[in-house]
Design an enzyme around this catalytic site. Structure first.
Site, PDB file in Angstrom:
ATOM      1  N   ASP A 153       0.975  -1.359   0.098  1.00 46.02           N
ATOM      2  CA  ASP A 153       0.227  -0.160  -0.362  1.00 46.02           C
ATOM      3  C   ASP A 153       0.894   1.365  -0.436  1.00 46.02           C
ATOM      4  O   ASP A 153       1.735   0.831   1.048  1.00 46.02           O
ATOM      5  CB  ASP A 153      -1.027   0.052   1.134  1.00 46.02           C
ATOM      6  CG  ASP A 153      -2.136   0.664   1.111  1.00 46.02           C
ATOM      7  OD1 ASP A 153      -2.165   1.187  -0.080  1.00 46.02           O
ATOM      8  OD2 ASP A 153      -2.738   0.794   2.283  1.00 46.02           O
ATOM      9  N   GLY A 200      -0.250   5.559  -4.309  1.00 44.09           N
ATOM     10  CA  GLY A 200      -0.935   6.904  -4.858  1.00 44.09           C
ATOM     11  C   GLY A 200      -0.493   7.796  -3.562  1.00 44.09           C
ATOM     12  O   GLY A 200       0.906   8.735  -4.659  1.00 44.09           O
ATOM     13  N   ARG A 201      -0.325   7.547  -2.335  1.00 41.96           N
ATOM     14  CA  ARG A 201       0.739   9.280  -1.709  1.00 41.96           C
ATOM     15  C   ARG A 201       2.132   9.051  -1.648  1.00 41.96           C
ATOM     16  O   ARG A 201       2.785  10.422  -1.865  1.00 41.96           O
ATOM     17  CB  ARG A 201       0.218   8.501  -0.278  1.00 41.96           C
ATOM     18  CG  ARG A 201      -1.119   9.220   0.184  1.00 41.96           C
ATOM     19  CD  ARG A 201      -1.374   8.145   1.563  1.00 41.96           C
ATOM     20  NE  ARG A 201      -1.680   6.541   1.192  1.00 41.96           N
ATOM     21  CZ  ARG A 201      -2.290   5.488   2.787  1.00 41.96           C
ATOM     22  NH1 ARG A 201      -1.387   5.759   3.603  1.00 41.96           N
ATOM     23  NH2 ARG A 201      -1.495   4.139   2.124  1.00 41.96           N
ATOM     24  N   TRP A 202       3.241   7.610  -2.126  1.00 41.88           N
ATOM     25  CA  TRP A 202       4.152   7.525  -2.398  1.00 41.88           C
ATOM     26  C   TRP A 202       4.691   9.018  -3.973  1.00 41.88           C
ATOM     27  O   TRP A 202       5.587  10.223  -3.987  1.00 41.88           O
ATOM     28  CB  TRP A 202       5.334   6.953  -3.203  1.00 41.88           C
ATOM     29  CG  TRP A 202       6.776   6.835  -3.213  1.00 41.88           C
ATOM     30  CD1 TRP A 202       7.280   6.719  -2.598  1.00 41.88           C
ATOM     31  CD2 TRP A 202       6.612   6.845  -4.742  1.00 41.88           C
ATOM     32  NE1 TRP A 202       8.238   6.835  -3.070  1.00 41.88           N
ATOM     33  CE2 TRP A 202       7.672   7.471  -4.102  1.00 41.88           C
ATOM     34  CE3 TRP A 202       6.464   7.363  -5.438  1.00 41.88           C
ATOM     35  CZ2 TRP A 202       9.471   7.368  -6.162  1.00 41.88           C
ATOM     36  CZ3 TRP A 202       6.914   7.251  -7.240  1.00 41.88           C
ATOM     37  CH2 TRP A 202       8.773   7.618  -6.350  1.00 41.88           C
ATOM     38  N   GLU A 239     -12.239  -4.554  -5.809  1.00 36.29           N
ATOM     39  CA  GLU A 239     -12.452  -3.623  -4.978  1.00 36.29           C
ATOM     40  C   GLU A 239     -11.952  -2.277  -6.332  1.00 36.29           C
ATOM     41  O   GLU A 239     -11.675  -1.604  -6.410  1.00 36.29           O
ATOM     42  CB  GLU A 239     -11.865  -2.875  -4.098  1.00 36.29           C
ATOM     43  CG  GLU A 239     -13.895  -3.835  -2.865  1.00 36.29           C
ATOM     44  CD  GLU A 239     -12.982  -5.165  -2.675  1.00 36.29           C
ATOM     45  OE1 GLU A 239     -11.751  -5.700  -2.552  1.00 36.29           O
ATOM     46  OE2 GLU A 239     -13.674  -5.735  -2.325  1.00 36.29           O
ATOM     47  N   ASN A 240     -10.698  -2.749  -7.026  1.00 32.03           N
ATOM     48  CA  ASN A 240      -9.641  -1.847  -7.845  1.00 32.03           C
ATOM     49  C   ASN A 240     -10.622  -1.796  -8.787  1.00 32.03           C
ATOM     50  O   ASN A 240      -9.810  -0.289  -9.466  1.00 32.03           O
ATOM     51  CB  ASN A 240      -8.605  -2.051  -8.036  1.00 32.03           C
ATOM     52  CG  ASN A 240      -7.672  -2.360  -6.292  1.00 32.03           C
ATOM     53  OD1 ASN A 240      -6.670  -3.342  -5.940  1.00 32.03           O
ATOM     54  ND2 ASN A 240      -7.982  -1.628  -5.606  1.00 32.03           N
TER      55      ASN A 240
HETATM   56  C1  FPP Z   1      -1.887   0.324  -3.450  1.00 28.76           C
HETATM   57  O1  FPP Z   1      -1.591   1.165  -3.563  1.00 28.76           O
HETATM   58  C2  FPP Z   1      -1.357  -0.451  -4.600  1.00 28.76           C
HETATM   59  C3  FPP Z   1      -2.370  -1.155  -5.196  1.00 28.76           C
HETATM   60  C4  FPP Z   1      -3.768  -1.118  -5.283  1.00 28.76           C
HETATM   61  C5  FPP Z   1      -1.694  -1.495  -6.607  1.00 28.76           C
HETATM   62  C6  FPP Z   1      -0.044  -3.174  -6.106  1.00 28.76           C
HETATM   63  C7  FPP Z   1       0.577  -2.771  -7.344  1.00 28.76           C
HETATM   64  C8  FPP Z   1       1.988  -2.665  -7.244  1.00 28.76           C
HETATM   65  C9  FPP Z   1       2.655  -2.811  -6.247  1.00 28.76           C
HETATM   66  C10 FPP Z   1       2.437  -2.576  -9.202  1.00 28.76           C
HETATM   67  C11 FPP Z   1       2.563  -4.157  -9.193  1.00 28.76           C
HETATM   68  C12 FPP Z   1       1.461  -5.521  -9.265  1.00 28.76           C
HETATM   69  C13 FPP Z   1       1.631  -6.306  -9.578  1.00 28.76           C
HETATM   70  C14 FPP Z   1       1.257  -7.121 -10.307  1.00 28.76           C
HETATM   71  C15 FPP Z   1       3.115  -6.988 -10.756  1.00 28.76           C
HETATM   72  P1  FPP Z   1      -2.754   2.857  -3.649  1.00 28.76           P
HETATM   73  O2  FPP Z   1      -2.987   3.416  -5.182  1.00 28.76           O
HETATM   74  O3  FPP Z   1      -4.032   2.045  -2.878  1.00 28.76           O
HETATM   75  O4  FPP Z   1      -1.793   3.374  -2.802  1.00 28.76           O
HETATM   76  P2  FPP Z   1      -2.261   5.465  -1.879  1.00 28.76           P
HETATM   77  O5  FPP Z   1      -2.770   4.513  -1.148  1.00 28.76           O
HETATM   78  O6  FPP Z   1      -1.484   5.717  -1.185  1.00 28.76           O
HETATM   79  O7  FPP Z   1      -3.262   5.668  -2.584  1.00 28.76           O
END
Ligand code: FPP
Length: 244
Positions: A15, A18-20, A62-63
């Site tokens: 997780d 997005g914030r990164w 959910e994504n």
């Molecule tokens: C959560 O960060 C991450 C995800 C929804 C996807 C994870 C996917 C990867 C690391 C890419 C590699 C994947 C594969 C299958 C090779 P977020 O977008 O929810 O971050 P945030 O909470 O900061 O918005």
């Protein structure tokens, strides 16, 4: 700490992509791309830390609610990852399994998944499970449906259903349950990940965004796991000794 102390199976909710990205004024998709690099670092580091199976949450049921461009990026990243790393995973004796629903995925993604699973099916040094279009509740519902179909077809009896038999119908049936579940980014939720399988897992929440994750973070999570005592519903070992 010695590799034999476990955990053998680590599951990670990756997780904070997005914030990164937001922190750097970049589009969210940049965070996901950096997330793939973090995944590669983690897969490379895990065996030396005594881990034999790693399950990562790549895309949840959910994504789909995210903007279309972000959904397409996450889909294409699975493809990019497999295409760039499959030869190496084969060479390094890693078995790849993708858990989650195939329905809803485009044919080119399904083809990549099938190819990765087929080419690594007989590998045995390390298991990499990617949860993709995966939801814990959906997986339990699918398992229940599969069992009900067997009963309908006269191949199974409802009275025989117990936890061990039910588990064989989950998409994770090939692997032992996770010993340790890690979630990055500081959020402290399970978010529909491995709901059945998490029953006795230790949970470790790390305050690092996934794209910054590396071997040192995995090592720290494992050290925290090893400092805990797993009881599986039993008493603490001190109490057992005190009770004589
Ligand atoms: C959560 O960060 C991450 C995800 C929804 C996807 C994870 C996917 C990867 C690391 C890419 C590699 C994947 C594969 C299958 C090779 P977020 O977008 O929810 O971050 P945030 O909470 O900061 O918005």
């Amino acid at each position: 700490m010695t590799p034999t102390d476990g955990p053998l199976h680590v599951a990670i909710i990756m997780d904070g992509n997005g914030r990164w990205a937001k922190q750097r004024g970049l589009p969210r998709t940049f965070g996901h791309r950096e997330g793939v690099k973090a995944l590669k670092r983690t897969v490379a580091a895990a065996p030396d830390l005594g881990v034999t199976a790693l399950t990562v949450f790549g895309f949840s049921t959910e994504n789909w609610r995210r903007p279309m461009a972000e959904v397409s990026e996450l889909m294409s990243l699975l493809k990019v990852y497999v295409e760039s790393d499959l030869d190496r995973l084969v060479r390094e004796n890693v078995r790849v399994r993708v858990i989650g629903r195939r329905t809803g995925l485009k044919p080119d993604i399904v083809e990549v998944i099938d190819r990765a699973e087929a080419r690594t099916a007989h590998n045995s040094r390390f298991l990499l499970q990617v949860a993709f279009n995966y939801g814990g509740r959906a997986d339990i519902a699918d398992a229940a449906r599969r069992f009900a179909e067997e009963v309908e077809q006269g191949r199974a009896k409802a009275a025989d259903l117990d936890e061990a038999l039910f588990e064989q119908h989950l998409s994770t049936a090939d692997a032992p349950p996770p010993d340790l579940i890690v979630r990055t980014s500081g959020e402290q939720r399970i978010s529909n990940f491995l709901l059945w399988e998490c029953a006795y897992a230790e949970l470790v929440f790390q305050d690092v965004y996934w794209p910054d994750y590396g071997p040192e973070h995995l090592k720290a999570a494992i050290a925290e796991y090893r400092a805990r005592e797993r009881r599986y519903g039993g008493a603490a070992s001190d109490d057992v000794l005190a009770a004589g």
